[in-house]
Design a protein around this motif. Structure first.
Motif, PDB file in Angstrom:
ATOM      1  N   LEU A 138       0.725  -1.062   0.148  1.00  0.00           N
ATOM      2  CA  LEU A 138       0.120  -0.049  -0.255  1.00  0.00           C
ATOM      3  C   LEU A 138       0.544   1.214   0.085  1.00  0.00           C
ATOM      4  O   LEU A 138       0.751   2.137  -1.046  1.00  0.00           O
ATOM      5  CB  LEU A 138      -1.337   0.275   1.189  1.00  0.00           C
ATOM      6  CG  LEU A 138      -1.793   1.614   1.295  1.00  0.00           C
ATOM      7  CD1 LEU A 138      -3.062   1.558   0.414  1.00  0.00           C
ATOM      8  CD2 LEU A 138      -2.573   0.976   2.983  1.00  0.00           C
ATOM      9  N   GLY A 139       1.861   1.440   0.887  1.00  0.00           N
ATOM     10  CA  GLY A 139       2.565   2.609   1.703  1.00  0.00           C
ATOM     11  C   GLY A 139       3.462   2.732  -0.477  1.00  0.00           C
ATOM     12  O   GLY A 139       3.477   3.890  -0.830  1.00  0.00           O
ATOM     13  N   ALA A 144       0.741  -7.152  -7.050  1.00  0.00           N
ATOM     14  CA  ALA A 144       0.748  -5.721  -8.250  1.00  0.00           C
ATOM     15  C   ALA A 144      -0.209  -6.477  -9.191  1.00  0.00           C
ATOM     16  O   ALA A 144      -1.631  -6.424 -10.230  1.00  0.00           O
ATOM     17  CB  ALA A 144       1.567  -5.136  -8.124  1.00  0.00           C
ATOM     18  N   LEU A 145       0.622  -7.833  -9.742  1.00  0.00           N
ATOM     19  CA  LEU A 145       0.093  -8.468 -11.066  1.00  0.00           C
ATOM     20  C   LEU A 145      -0.748  -9.321 -11.147  1.00  0.00           C
ATOM     21  O   LEU A 145      -1.680  -9.757 -12.502  1.00  0.00           O
ATOM     22  CB  LEU A 145       1.468  -8.700 -11.825  1.00  0.00           C
ATOM     23  CG  LEU A 145       2.551  -7.897 -12.328  1.00  0.00           C
ATOM     24  CD1 LEU A 145       3.807  -8.633 -12.878  1.00  0.00           C
ATOM     25  CD2 LEU A 145       2.279  -6.882 -13.112  1.00  0.00           C
ATOM     26  N   SER A 146      -1.842  -9.431 -10.007  1.00  0.00           N
ATOM     27  CA  SER A 146      -2.570 -10.513  -9.761  1.00  0.00           C
ATOM     28  C   SER A 146      -3.597  -9.807 -10.297  1.00  0.00           C
ATOM     29  O   SER A 146      -4.840 -10.658 -10.510  1.00  0.00           O
ATOM     30  CB  SER A 146      -2.747 -10.586  -8.393  1.00  0.00           C
ATOM     31  OG  SER A 146      -2.999  -9.390  -7.790  1.00  0.00           O
ATOM     32  N   LEU A 204      -6.191   0.423  -9.895  1.00  0.00           N
ATOM     33  CA  LEU A 204      -6.062  -1.015  -9.906  1.00  0.00           C
ATOM     34  C   LEU A 204      -5.503  -1.293  -9.112  1.00  0.00           C
ATOM     35  O   LEU A 204      -5.524  -2.959  -8.910  1.00  0.00           O
ATOM     36  CB  LEU A 204      -5.218  -0.382 -11.479  1.00  0.00           C
ATOM     37  CG  LEU A 204      -5.211  -2.661 -12.606  1.00  0.00           C
ATOM     38  CD1 LEU A 204      -6.454  -2.891 -12.490  1.00  0.00           C
ATOM     39  CD2 LEU A 204      -4.727  -2.511 -13.997  1.00  0.00           C
ATOM     40  N   ALA A 205      -4.237  -1.103  -8.701  1.00  0.00           N
ATOM     41  CA  ALA A 205      -3.322  -1.549  -8.128  1.00  0.00           C
ATOM     42  C   ALA A 205      -4.037  -2.020  -6.525  1.00  0.00           C
ATOM     43  O   ALA A 205      -3.979  -2.700  -5.690  1.00  0.00           O
ATOM     44  CB  ALA A 205      -2.481  -0.339  -7.647  1.00  0.00           C
ATOM     45  N   LEU A 206      -5.062  -0.760  -6.118  1.00  0.00           N
ATOM     46  CA  LEU A 206      -5.045  -0.945  -4.563  1.00  0.00           C
ATOM     47  C   LEU A 206      -6.671  -1.990  -4.553  1.00  0.00           C
ATOM     48  O   LEU A 206      -6.882  -2.309  -3.562  1.00  0.00           O
ATOM     49  CB  LEU A 206      -6.095  -0.152  -3.981  1.00  0.00           C
ATOM     50  CG  LEU A 206      -4.477   1.085  -3.663  1.00  0.00           C
ATOM     51  CD1 LEU A 206      -4.905   2.171  -2.562  1.00  0.00           C
ATOM     52  CD2 LEU A 206      -3.207   0.556  -3.245  1.00  0.00           C
ATOM     53  N   SER A 207      -6.922  -2.117  -5.818  1.00  0.00           N
ATOM     54  CA  SER A 207      -8.045  -3.539  -6.267  1.00  0.00           C
ATOM     55  C   SER A 207      -7.894  -5.089  -5.698  1.00  0.00           C
ATOM     56  O   SER A 207      -9.070  -5.384  -4.933  1.00  0.00           O
ATOM     57  CB  SER A 207      -8.711  -3.453  -7.688  1.00  0.00           C
ATOM     58  OG  SER A 207      -7.776  -4.238  -7.940  1.00  0.00           O
ATOM     59  N   LYS A 238     -10.818  -7.056  -3.625  1.00  0.00           N
ATOM     60  CA  LYS A 238     -11.396  -8.032  -4.505  1.00  0.00           C
ATOM     61  C   LYS A 238     -11.199  -9.545  -3.892  1.00  0.00           C
ATOM     62  O   LYS A 238     -10.428 -10.487  -4.042  1.00  0.00           O
ATOM     63  CB  LYS A 238     -10.655  -8.150  -5.952  1.00  0.00           C
ATOM     64  CG  LYS A 238     -10.666  -7.545  -6.763  1.00  0.00           C
ATOM     65  CD  LYS A 238     -11.414  -8.145  -8.664  1.00  0.00           C
ATOM     66  CE  LYS A 238     -12.183  -6.901  -9.563  1.00  0.00           C
ATOM     67  NZ  LYS A 238     -10.883  -6.278  -9.689  1.00  0.00           N
ATOM     68  N   LEU A 239     -12.147  -9.550  -2.791  1.00  0.00           N
ATOM     69  CA  LEU A 239     -12.033 -10.797  -2.022  1.00  0.00           C
ATOM     70  C   LEU A 239     -11.952 -12.560  -2.505  1.00  0.00           C
ATOM     71  O   LEU A 239     -12.982 -12.624  -3.434  1.00  0.00           O
ATOM     72  CB  LEU A 239     -12.969 -10.546  -0.791  1.00  0.00           C
ATOM     73  CG  LEU A 239     -12.524  -9.202  -0.022  1.00  0.00           C
ATOM     74  CD1 LEU A 239     -13.788  -9.433   1.243  1.00  0.00           C
ATOM     75  CD2 LEU A 239     -11.595  -9.548   1.256  1.00  0.00           C
TER      76      LEU A 239
END
Lengths: 186, 186
Positions: free
Chosen positions: A152-153, B179-181, A178-181, A185-186
């Motif tokens: 996250l950081g 990240a790439l997941s 997108l990165a933090l999704s 996305k459980l």
DNA sequence: TCATTTTCGTACTATTCGGTATTTTATGCC
DNA sequence: GGCATAAAATACCGAATAGTACGAAAATGA
């Protein structure tokens, strides 16, 4: 021209371009003071940059910590972080802390130590925030809180740095979202 | 000591630390040639760094493009990229291209132009790779190929830069994998 | 072997850097 | 006003930067 005014000038200059690209001479000129005056006040370039970082931390970074501690849940807090990184006008020219961190090897010892200290505090804040989300059941399987906090950081640092390099805020927002999704996305 | 040997010395020096932290004097000393000789060969510091970047591109970056064009499918290629970024010994001290790109404003005009050129080529290669995956049906909904390509490029740059700053390769791998997941969690 | 040309390195600019010794200016006190 | 003191600026230092003028050396050709 007192010490705080000088710090504001230095902060603006360091923040707007890059600490490594702003000389003591330039800061004295911008602040309208002489070099010996600056050295009397801050001792060295390292002292000035450390004091500047301290001021930046209490004036700007502190607000990020407020967001993290808001307790509004994972999704809302992540959304607030995305807003901050990709649209807050203060991050338009990047984050002074991240600029210092990425050029750590060029800093003096005092400032570098302060950077590492703030970095650790930030990591802890991210981790506490994510731990709370995990306790609330909002957490993907197979991911440690520590790894998530680091991720996250770094993603936020990347987003802000990209904005500083002139990237379109909308693109930055899309990338950071997108990165933090991965957290939602459980 | 011919021109290519000098370029190898410069490449190693720039790559190992940072282009902005290596002076012409230092390169001459390491290469065992005089400053006028270097200026005769490359014209200016800008000329030297541009030639060095060119050599780096054809010797190192070209292999990344090979991976991208391997045509082994989305998952396998992403895995290869993750391997490259987080474990290839050549990326142990980072990527010279990314170092130059992140300090773009400190470069001369020739080198800067070359950096932008290579950046565009890289983006195109990422986009072509992702487009192929999309054509094969391996693609998450609601994500454009362009945005995905930019995201992919930045994540790899981030991973390699983190490795250069001394981060544990295993942590880097975990972060990059996370990240790439987003590309494989359909 | 000598003269010419080309190559190369020593030694030098000019500028900028962080940092400081010295002198000037302002201030307070009598 | 005259004088001691504190503050500030000018002017400097040594080191390092990119870049070059010029003389020495070496290769080349006759």
């Amino acid at each position: 021209m007192n010490a705080e005014q000088v710090l504001d000038v230095a902060m603006k200059a360091y923040w707007q371009s890059d600490p490594a690209d702003v000389s003591i001479n330039a800061i004295c000129q911008m602040a309208g003071i002489s070099k010996p005056s600056l050295y009397r006040e801050f001792g060295s370039e390292d002292g000035l940059s450390r004091a500047t970082l301290d001021r930046y931390a209490e004036q700007v970074l502190s607000e990020m910590f407020v967001v993290l501690r808001s307790g509004t849940g994972l999704r809302a807090t992540l959304a607030a972080l995305i807003d901050f990184a990709s649209d807050d006008p203060r991050m338009e020219t990047g984050c002074l802390f991240y600029k210092m961190r990425s050029g750590k090897h060029r800093l003096g010892p005092e400032t570098r130590a302060r950077v590492e200290e703030i970095d650790a505090v930030g990591q802890a804040a991210y981790a506490a925030f994510l731990q709370a989300a995990r306790d609330a059941g909002e957490w993907p399987e197979g991911l440690s809180v520590e790894a998530g906090a680091k991720y996250l950081g770094e993603q936020i640092a990347l987003a802000i740095t990209m904005r500083a390099s002139g990237e379109d805020p909308a693109d930055v927002r899309e990338m950071l979202t997108l990165a933090l999704s991965v957290f939602t996305k459980l």
